[in-house]
Design a protein around this motif. Structure first.
Motif, short mmCIF file in Angstrom:
data_model
loop_
_atom_site.label_atom_id
_atom_site.label_comp_id
_atom_site.label_asym_id
_atom_site.label_seq_id
_atom_site.Cartn_x
_atom_site.Cartn_y
_atom_site.Cartn_z
N LEU A 156 45.24 73.14 32.45
CA LEU A 156 45.52 71.72 32.43
C LEU A 156 46.87 71.54 31.59
O LEU A 156 47.48 70.25 31.83
CB LEU A 156 44.40 70.88 31.82
N CYS A 157 47.48 72.32 30.75
CA CYS A 157 48.35 72.24 30.10
C CYS A 157 49.24 73.22 29.79
O CYS A 157 49.49 74.11 28.94
CB CYS A 157 48.37 71.57 28.56
N PRO A 158 49.92 73.75 31.20
CA PRO A 158 50.56 75.01 31.37
C PRO A 158 51.74 75.16 30.24
O PRO A 158 52.12 76.38 29.79
CB PRO A 158 50.87 75.38 32.78
N HIS A 159 52.41 74.29 30.02
CA HIS A 159 53.60 73.98 29.20
C HIS A 159 53.26 74.48 27.55
O HIS A 159 53.89 74.67 26.72
CB HIS A 159 54.24 72.81 29.12
N LEU A 160 51.88 74.12 27.32
CA LEU A 160 51.21 74.48 26.14
C LEU A 160 50.34 75.63 25.99
O LEU A 160 49.54 75.92 25.15
CB LEU A 160 50.80 73.50 25.59
N PHE A 161 50.69 76.46 26.98
CA PHE A 161 49.69 77.62 27.19
C PHE A 161 49.58 78.55 25.97
O PHE A 161 48.38 79.09 25.59
CB PHE A 161 50.05 78.39 28.79
N LEU A 162 50.75 79.06 25.43
CA LEU A 162 50.81 79.81 24.35
C LEU A 162 49.97 79.16 23.17
O LEU A 162 49.14 80.04 22.52
CB LEU A 162 52.08 80.49 23.84
#
Length: 414
Positions: A156-162
């Motif tokens: 749901l939040c690929p930009h905050l995946f790491l």
């Protein structure tokens, strides 16, 4: 006098139990060997017996303490739900990483690194886990589910995946250490016949078996209901609730037989109120797993672990030492509770002695805010009168009094 011929003659006997005939005889080295002569049981009964032999300690149920079956049942359910959740979280992480090799490799390194950080932080809390293995075991699984939930939500939040994956594994790292550290105290509580290794081996066998079952269930869910994020958002919380419920039920069944602050207070309270000594099995469902440091009024409102300099005024130290001259504890009465400070090498017996004195003093000095020196002396004499039979019955009930587990509490030495 036994002749050599008699010594060499083998001794055989046959025992028949539950439609099974077993032939026993002594070997030359004195060991007893057994051979099944006839087994007329139904196939299903043989399968059940085989399962018990593989996954339960030898001599079950007589070789373990009360509650082991319930502990095992919910442990199996816990492993199934935990493994299923792991499959769902792994699937979500792969989706979030886009199945691209390079990001996936970098993510794996970060996830492992964050998990190690969590393990290092948690490793300093071992003494507290010894003192409260039940609470820490439950916390471990709550943290595991929290970490798993973050992984499931990562698409749901690929930009905050790491960041999400790293935080999830940080929580899992703490959970892994807490779960492993509390395993031995829990198994030790069930051991009755020096069979700790057998208990441990069979317990791990059960974990492995039902983890495989859970993985199968997770794969099935991942390819059907949970193939979409909507499905995961429905099934994931349900599995997590069932997982935590299983852990709570599993842990409550454990009759922990070591002395910590809460269990000691409960023992003393029952002794003063009803004149009985409670066994570990009696107290297992009465322990407060959330507020472990609660004060118990019937046991004198005793608190253990504060530093000596914070609880005893210099002017009173000599007076208290004179009252408890041969003891390894000091008692200091405050406004809301009684502080007990233990010497560095104090055992569970010393803590019990101090707790009884505090409880008797509280009963004697109810009319005054702080018991006088004479009240403390009277309570001390009363404790000495009842302590020998009290301790003997306590040990007969299965309590280990050689240690007192006060976590990271402060102690002193002269």
């Amino acid at each position: 006098m036994v002749t050599k011929k008699a010594e060499q003659q083998a001794v055989y006997w046959t025992e028949i139990s539950d439609s099974v005939s077993r032939r026993f005889h002594f070997e030359a080295d004195g060991q007893v060997s057994m051979k099944v002569v006839d087994d007329s049981r139904a196939v299903i009964h043989k399968m059940v017996d085989c399962f018990y032999n593989k996954f339960f300690p030898s001599g079950y149920p007589y070789s373990v303490s009360e509650g082991y079956l319930r502990y095992t049942q919910f442990r199996a359910l816990q492993h199934i739900t935990s493994a299923a959740l792991s499959v769902l979280s792994t699937q979500s992480l792969l989706f979030a990483a886009g199945l691209r090799p390079t990001p996936a490799q970098a993510t794996a390194i970060l996830r492992d690194g964050m998990q190690h950080v969590g393990k290092l932080i948690c490793s300093n809390l071992g003494a507290r886990m010894d003192s409260e293995p039940k609470s820490w075991r439950i916390l471990a699984d709550v943290l595991f589910d929290l970490g798993t939930g973050l992984e499931v939500l990562s698409p749901l939040c690929p930009h905050l995946f790491l960041e999400v994956a790293g935080l999830g594994n940080f929580a899992k790292g703490i959970a892994v250490v807490a779960a492993r550290a509390t395993r031995l105290p829990i198994y030790s509580s069930f051991a009755k016949e020096g069979n700790l290794s057998d208990l441990f081996a069979k317990g791990e066998a059960i974990s492995t078996l039902f983890n495989v079952v859970g993985l199968g269930a997770g794969i099935s869910l991942a390819s059907t209901i949970c193939s979409s994020m909507q499905g995961k958002l429905v099934v994931g919380p349900l599995l997590s609730i069932l997982h935590v419920y299983s852990v709570v039920e599993e842990i409550q069944a454990v009759p922990v037989n070591t002395l910590n602050s809460q269990r000691t207070a409960m023992i003393v309270a029952d002794f003063l109120k009803a004149g009985k000594i409670s066994s570990p099995a009696d107290l297992r469902y009465q322990e407060d797993l959330l507020f472990t440091g609660r004060l118990i009024e019937d046991a004198g409102n005793v608190k253990v672990g504060r530093a000596l300099r914070k609880v005893v005024k210099p002017s009173k130290l000599r007076e208290l030492k004179q009252i408890f001259l041969e003891e390894k504890f000091l008692l200091s009465h405050g406004n809301e509770w009684v502080d007990m400070v233990l010497e560095q090498d104090a055992t569970g017996e010393d803590a019990l002695r101090g707790w009884l004195v505090a409880a008797y003093a509280a009963d004697i000095g109810k009319s005054s805010h702080e018991p006088s020196a004479s009240a403390l002396q009277e309570a001390y004499d009363k404790m000495n009168d009842v302590f020998p039979p009290f301790l003997s019955e306590l040990q007969a009930k299965g309590w280990h009094t050689d240690r007192f587990l006060d976590g990271t509490g402060s102690r002193f030495s002269w």
